[in-house]
Design an enzyme around this catalytic site. Structure first.
Site, PDB file in Angstrom:
ATOM      1  N   GLY A   1       0.828  -1.209   0.000  1.00  0.00           N
ATOM      2  CA  GLY A   1       0.000   0.000   0.000  1.00  0.00           C
ATOM      3  C   GLY A   1       0.854   1.247   0.000  1.00  0.00           C
ATOM      4  O   GLY A   1       0.495   2.269   0.594  1.00  0.00           O
ATOM      5  N   ALA A   2       2.008   1.181  -0.683  1.00  0.00           N
ATOM      6  CA  ALA A   2       3.003   2.259  -0.616  1.00  0.00           C
ATOM      7  C   ALA A   2       2.557   3.543  -1.302  1.00  0.00           C
ATOM      8  O   ALA A   2       3.155   4.600  -1.072  1.00  0.00           O
ATOM      9  CB  ALA A   2       4.321   1.789  -1.238  1.00  0.00           C
TER      10      ALA A   2
ATOM     11  N   LEU B   1      -1.584   6.493   4.216  1.00  0.00           N
ATOM     12  CA  LEU B   1      -0.804   6.187   5.412  1.00  0.00           C
ATOM     13  C   LEU B   1       0.686   6.180   5.105  1.00  0.00           C
ATOM     14  O   LEU B   1       1.491   6.737   5.860  1.00  0.00           O
ATOM     15  CB  LEU B   1      -1.228   4.834   5.987  1.00  0.00           C
ATOM     16  CG  LEU B   1      -0.435   4.355   7.199  1.00  0.00           C
ATOM     17  CD1 LEU B   1      -0.554   5.322   8.369  1.00  0.00           C
ATOM     18  CD2 LEU B   1      -0.880   2.952   7.619  1.00  0.00           C
TER      19      LEU B   1
ATOM     20  N   ARG C   1       2.167   7.787   2.742  1.00  0.00           N
ATOM     21  CA  ARG C   1       2.591   9.147   2.403  1.00  0.00           C
ATOM     22  C   ARG C   1       2.725  10.009   3.657  1.00  0.00           C
ATOM     23  O   ARG C   1       3.694  10.770   3.798  1.00  0.00           O
ATOM     24  CB  ARG C   1       1.572   9.770   1.443  1.00  0.00           C
ATOM     25  CG  ARG C   1       1.925  11.164   0.943  1.00  0.00           C
ATOM     26  CD  ARG C   1       0.944  11.587  -0.156  1.00  0.00           C
ATOM     27  NE  ARG C   1      -0.390  11.753   0.368  1.00  0.00           N
ATOM     28  CZ  ARG C   1      -0.893  12.929   0.782  1.00  0.00           C
ATOM     29  NH1 ARG C   1      -0.144  14.016   0.738  1.00  0.00           N
ATOM     30  NH2 ARG C   1      -2.123  13.011   1.216  1.00  0.00           N
TER      31      ARG C   1
ATOM     32  N   HIS D   1      -1.199   3.111  17.030  1.00  0.00           N
ATOM     33  CA  HIS D   1      -0.243   4.215  17.160  1.00  0.00           C
ATOM     34  C   HIS D   1      -0.330   4.899  18.528  1.00  0.00           C
ATOM     35  O   HIS D   1       0.637   5.508  18.974  1.00  0.00           O
ATOM     36  CB  HIS D   1      -0.413   5.226  16.024  1.00  0.00           C
ATOM     37  CG  HIS D   1      -1.650   6.057  16.115  1.00  0.00           C
ATOM     38  ND1 HIS D   1      -2.852   5.664  15.584  1.00  0.00           N
ATOM     39  CD2 HIS D   1      -1.868   7.282  16.667  1.00  0.00           C
ATOM     40  CE1 HIS D   1      -3.757   6.592  15.805  1.00  0.00           C
ATOM     41  NE2 HIS D   1      -3.199   7.592  16.457  1.00  0.00           N
TER      42      HIS D   1
ATOM     43  N   ASP E   1     -13.877   2.128  16.021  1.00  0.00           N
ATOM     44  CA  ASP E   1     -12.687   2.830  15.553  1.00  0.00           C
ATOM     45  C   ASP E   1     -11.788   3.284  16.691  1.00  0.00           C
ATOM     46  O   ASP E   1     -10.558   3.239  16.578  1.00  0.00           O
ATOM     47  CB  ASP E   1     -13.112   4.045  14.717  1.00  0.00           C
ATOM     48  CG  ASP E   1     -11.931   4.793  14.123  1.00  0.00           C
ATOM     49  OD1 ASP E   1     -10.983   4.132  13.644  1.00  0.00           O
ATOM     50  OD2 ASP E   1     -11.949   6.031  14.127  1.00  0.00           O
TER      51      ASP E   1
ATOM     52  N   HIS F   1      -8.239   1.739  20.642  1.00  0.00           N
ATOM     53  CA  HIS F   1      -7.326   2.621  21.354  1.00  0.00           C
ATOM     54  C   HIS F   1      -7.587   2.689  22.856  1.00  0.00           C
ATOM     55  O   HIS F   1      -6.701   2.425  23.671  1.00  0.00           O
ATOM     56  CB  HIS F   1      -7.400   4.038  20.777  1.00  0.00           C
ATOM     57  CG  HIS F   1      -6.983   4.140  19.351  1.00  0.00           C
ATOM     58  ND1 HIS F   1      -5.850   3.535  18.855  1.00  0.00           N
ATOM     59  CD2 HIS F   1      -7.542   4.801  18.310  1.00  0.00           C
ATOM     60  CE1 HIS F   1      -5.723   3.814  17.570  1.00  0.00           C
ATOM     61  NE2 HIS F   1      -6.735   4.567  17.217  1.00  0.00           N
TER      62      HIS F   1
ATOM     63  N   LYS G   1     -16.227  12.627  17.572  1.00  0.00           N
ATOM     64  CA  LYS G   1     -15.861  13.597  16.551  1.00  0.00           C
ATOM     65  C   LYS G   1     -16.621  14.910  16.771  1.00  0.00           C
ATOM     66  O   LYS G   1     -17.689  14.951  17.374  1.00  0.00           O
ATOM     67  CB  LYS G   1     -16.221  13.059  15.156  1.00  0.00           C
ATOM     68  CG  LYS G   1     -15.528  11.753  14.782  1.00  0.00           C
ATOM     69  CD  LYS G   1     -14.070  11.964  14.495  1.00  0.00           C
ATOM     70  CE  LYS G   1     -13.439  10.694  13.934  1.00  0.00           C
ATOM     71  NZ  LYS G   1     -11.988  10.845  13.705  1.00  0.00           N
TER      72      LYS G   1
END
Length: 491
Positions: free
Chosen positions: A29-30, A34, A36, A194, A251, A256, A342
């Site tokens: 998926g380069a 993500l 980039r 992350h 999500d 998380h 959100k």
């Protein structure tokens, strides 16, 4: 090719700055967002910091329809680093880095270009070389990519970084793990979150286990309740296709906030190694009480259904708040309040532990202005670079015994040299190259989190509207009574 014989790298005894073995790093998926925004800039920063292996190559791959030539990929990387990196793509360091980049397209029916690119990269590195695959691909492509890696032999002895979501419910999570484990054993799987790569999350472990000041009071006898709060001020930002199939609970909460809860609530591990840390965190998940939908508030910001791509009658939540119980001796009876959403008033990353009142109240229950002094708190702000604040009551100057709020603050930015810090993705990629799974989630842990979530997913309460820029639906206050949310006032 070297086999993976370091399944349990020790964090506490590894020498500072230990370099990974020589590697070929493959970004699946380069050409995506993500890679980039995070992966290519992060790898260049690791190279600049001298933390990549002595010899390495980076291979980008994508379906043939999105394929790039080597020079096109290098230009793509230059633009990504120029826009999102911390150092400009120039000078000797950039020239050395860009020479390591190559590209090989891969479709399930035609993986030959990728196979050739990896083989050429391994010849360039020479000697015994490890492979690390980062699956920065949409969930729909996950199975075909993993199967292709197994069929071609590229997975032999390799490690793999897996991006969230780790399923959307118990059945899909188990199917996902079955797909993974058919090709990679669990010791070579790195499920990346992350949040867990942040310096300040590692600092939770240091705060608890390196300081006799805190660990003795880190329990139900001294702490009345805990809040984990990750509000976001941004809306879905045009990602309706992703968000409609996911929602905030899947999500943010499962991925998380539950992981942060594991670090906050775990027992002291016998050692700070990957096996011990993951086992203690999994014990917390085993002790989680199954979620009661009555203890959950789901919200949806006003105007969400007008977003392009959102169904007119969508019941997808853009906000979730819940009360969680842990049935073990350390935390029995202590509620954990979790909130994320959100389009809220602020973007914050907070863990707040509130201490119990002293058993004998020697001071007035109310201040002269009629307010009730709040109990002491320990607030951990794990937004980069992070800070820790202890809030307590102290005597105000003057002849009378009047109490006022006081605080002591540890500010990460003002205490250590920031040039040594790594962003979350950089930290976690480095740990994956070193073979250290401490900050990555396990199959058993993910399975258990979906298991406790099943009643909510099967019978969710209806979404409640809330205005953009607020702190969510008004009904969230019933979840925490007799306590209160520590944002927005932070006290």
């Amino acid at each position: 090719m070297a086999t993976d014989d370091r399944h349990d790298a020790t964090r506490s005894t590894a020498p500072a700055g230990r370099l990974p073995d020589d590697h070929v790093i493959v970004i699946c998926g380069a050409t995506g967002d993500l890679a980039r925004r995070k992966l290519l800039p992060g790898l260049f920063h690791l190279a600049n910091a001298g933390l990549l292996p002595t010899r390495y190559r980076i291979v980008g791959t994508a379906p043939a329809a999105d394929a790039l030539g080597d020079e096109e990929f290098r230009e793509h990387a230059r633009q990504a680093v120029a826009e999102f990196g911390r150092a400009a793509p120039e000078g000797p360091s950039w020239r050395s880095f860009v020479e390591t980049l190559s590209f090989g397209a891969a479709d399930p029916g035609d993986p030959a270009p990728l196979l050739a690119a990896v083989q050429e990269a391994e010849r360039a590195v020479g000697g015994s070389t490890r492979r690390l695959f980062h699956l920065a691909v949409p969930p729909v492509a996950f199975g075909s990519v993993v199967t292709m890696l197994g069929a071609t032999g590229l997975s032999d002895g390799a490690r793999v970084i897996v991006e969230k979501p780790f399923g959307t419910d118990l059945a899909s999570a188990r199917a996902l793990n079955d797909t993974l484990h058919a090709v990679f054993d669990e010791s070579r799987v790195f499920r990346i979150d992350h949040f867990l790569g942040k310096e300040s999350v590692d600092n939770i472990l240091a705060l608890r286990f390196a300081n006799g000041l805190f660990e003795p009071v880190w329990n139900r006898d001294h702490i009345s309740h805990v809040q984990i709060d990750v509000p976001e001020s941004i809306d879905i930002q045009g990602r309706a296709r992703f968000f409609e199939g996911t929602g905030t609970f899947r999500d943010m909460i499962v991925t998380h906030l539950f992981q942060l809860l594991g670090f906050v609530a775990m027992e002291p591990p016998p050692r700070l190694d990957a096996r011990s840390l993951r086992e203690e965190k999994t014990k917390v998940f085993r002790s989680l009480r199954t979620l009661d939908p009555a203890n959950v508030v789901r919200g949806q910001y006003e105007g969400y259904r007008d977003e392009p791509g959102v169904a007119p009658g969508s019941d997808t939540e853009t906000f979730a708040a819940l009360r969680v119980e842990i049935d073990n001796w350390r935390w029995a009876g202590v509620p954990f309040h979790l909130r994320s959403g959100k389009a809220l008033a602020e973007g914050r990353h907070m863990v707040t532990l509130t201490f119990r009142q002293p058993p004998l109240r020697m001071f007035p229950a109310t201040a002269p202005d009629g307010t009730t002094p709040r109990p002491g708190t320990l607030a951990i702000d794990f937004d980069d670079p992070g800070r820790i604040t202890v809030r307590f009551l102290a005597k105000e100057p003057g002849p009378d015994m009047r109490l006022g709020r006081a605080e002591m603050v540890f500010d990460y930015a003002g205490s250590f040299a920031q040039e040594h810090t790594l962003e979350a993705y950089e930290h976690l990629i480095l740990e994956a190259m070193l073979g250290d799974q401490s900050l990555f989630t396990s199959a058993e842990g993910i399975d258990r989190l979906w298991e406790v979530s099943e009643p909510l997913l099967k019978d969710p309460p209806p979404v409640e509207p809330y205005p953009k820029g607020s702190w969510g639906p008004d009904s969230i206050h019933r979840l925490v009574r007799p306590h209160h949310w520590y944002l927005p006032d932070g006290r």
